[in-house]
Design an enzyme around this catalytic site. Structure first.
Site, PDB file in Angstrom:
ATOM      1  N   GLU A 179      65.601   1.287  10.505  1.00  0.00           N
ATOM      2  CA  GLU A 179      66.924   0.654  10.645  1.00  0.00           C
ATOM      3  C   GLU A 179      67.519   0.368   9.270  1.00  0.00           C
ATOM      4  OE1 GLU A 179      66.424  -2.661  13.385  1.00  0.00           O
ATOM      5  OE2 GLU A 179      66.730  -1.313  15.087  1.00  0.00           O
ATOM      6  N   GLU A 277      64.652   3.579  19.393  1.00  0.00           N
ATOM      7  CA  GLU A 277      64.243   2.305  19.995  1.00  0.00           C
ATOM      8  C   GLU A 277      65.213   1.945  21.110  1.00  0.00           C
ATOM      9  OE1 GLU A 277      63.854  -0.987  17.314  1.00  0.00           O
ATOM     10  OE2 GLU A 277      62.799   0.181  15.786  1.00  0.00           O
TER      11      GLU A 277
END
Ligand code: CA
Length: 407
Positions: A179, A277
């Site tokens: 991320e 995710e």
């Protein structure tokens, strides 16, 4: 207080029994032909710590089983696991969060390979959690110049993947950064970020030349921002295969938007895309005495139930398979991060501190001030695909049913 605890346990038991009762009524839509190489992944980063503290997992008949084997039987194709450089303080006390060092990763990798599952390696390049707000470099790298850090990152990537390769681990995707969102290993300028990412990508290709390399971003609801990241990594000439995003339905916009932005990246830059995710709650209740990140506010289309989880996963798979360019799969995040096994906060605190099965211990406070304040257990036990005692929820069946044409 005691009555309240007993009442909560009773309510929890009822909810879980109802959830298990759905075993024969789970409905999964037919999304058509799912490509044979489509990835249905599961992030299992915390499983070794849970098992060390006594957690066990069971199959649908109630028999104790190896969770890796169970997942393979139920249509999961890939296991994802994060890697931290040095998740310990100077006295060797654990930071928690699954103790995701190289030894843990090798154990997860070996068990994945033995079960016929492929591994997705998630390099955070940090000693603890990395996300859009935190990209703290490992302690050992913090005084380094950019060029020295790039070399250290290359060496760490090389040595970590070599350790997996020596044990015969079937690595399928190597993810360089977690991320990252314009912030990576302490750097915010794109030239610095690209320099470091390039080091990791090159090391990955050297050890596992046939594995895909992935860059991972988040907040896809902000399409303009995500397209900017894709443009930047393209402008710096980074050679990677997969543009991956997190997509949590309660935070990250609609499936229509997700499909549009990923397709634009895929079509413009010639990349594969995937959702690295995702997850969804089956209950609003917490089972481990440590609060959850999502406990209220169900999306209209998806109730908090195993059926709601399955519908969400089916709709996401449908979007990726049928309405997104070059989409290769999705990964469910930490679907087995359940209660560590205690029946009180005090019992669980001991388990979290001894085995690292909570998100952080107080010892991580020196590295991550938030961990020092808010340390505790699993914030996603209500989004697992297992109940608090390790029995699978009906929603675990969604992957195989999608592959088999729904029913
Ligand atoms: Ca919790």
């Amino acid at each position: 207080m005691k009555r309240l605890v007993l009442f909560c346990l009773f309510v929890s038991l009822c909810v879980y029994c109802c959830a298990l009762g759905e075993a024969d009524t789970l409905r999964v839509k037919n999304i058509g032909k799912v490509p044979e190489d489509f990835i249905f992944g599961m992030d299992l980063s915390s499983v070794i710590s849970l098992e060390a503290g006594g957690t066990r997992f069971y199959d649908f008949d109630g028999n104790e089983t190896d969770i890796f084997v169970l997942l393979k039987q139920n249509g999961i194709t890939h296991i994802r696991a994060r890697l931290w450089n040095d998740p310990y303080d100077a006295q060797g006390r654990i930071y928690g969060g699954g103790i995701c060092d190289i030894d843990t990763l090798v154990r997860i990798g070996e068990r994945s390979t033995n079960a016929g599952l492929k591994l997705i390696v998630d390099f955070h390049y940090s000693d603890f959690w990395a996300d859009p707000g935190k990209q703290t470099p490992p302690k050992a790298w913090q005084a380094m110049s950019l060029s020295k850090k790039a070399r250290a990152l290359y060496d760490f990537t090389l040595s970590s993947l070599t350790a997996l390769k020596k044990r015969g681990v079937d690595v399928s995707i190597v993810q360089i950064g977690n991320e990252t969102n314009g912030f990576f290993c302490g750097e915010t300028g794109w030239l610095s970020i690209a320099t470091l990412m390039d080091s990791g990508l090159k090391a990955a290709k050297r050890v596992y030349p046939d594995a895909l390399t992935a860059l991972h971003f988040t907040d896809p609801e902000n399409a303009e921002q995500l397209l900017y990241y894709a443009k930047q990594v393209g402008a710096f000439g980074l050679s990677y295969d997969v543009f991956a995003v997190s997509w949590y339905p309660f935070w990250h916009g609609s499936l229509e938007n997700l499909s549009a932005v990923l397709s634009e990246v895929a079509d413009t830059y010639g990349k594969k895309v995937m959702v690295m995710e995702t997850s969804y709650p089956y209950t609003s209740l917490d089972s481990d005495f440590s609060g959850n990140t999502v406990s209220v506010g169900a999306l209209d289309a998806y109730p908090f139930s195993p059926q709601g989880q399955a519908d969400l996963i089916a709709d996401l798979a449908d979007t990726l398979v049928n309405r997104t360019s070059s989409a290769i799969g999705l990964v469910y995040w930490e679907g087995a991060w359940i209660n560590a096994g205690g029946t009180s906060y005090a019992q669980n605190l001991k388990l979290w501190e001894n085995y690292g099965s909570g998100w952080a211990t107080r010892f991580a406070g020196e590295y991550d001030p938030d961990a020092g304040k808010y340390y505790g257990g699993s914030a996603v036990d209500n989004q697992a695909l297992f109940d608090p005692s390790g029995h699978p929820l009906p929603s675990l069946k969604v992957f195989r049913r999608l592959i088999e044409g729904g029913k």
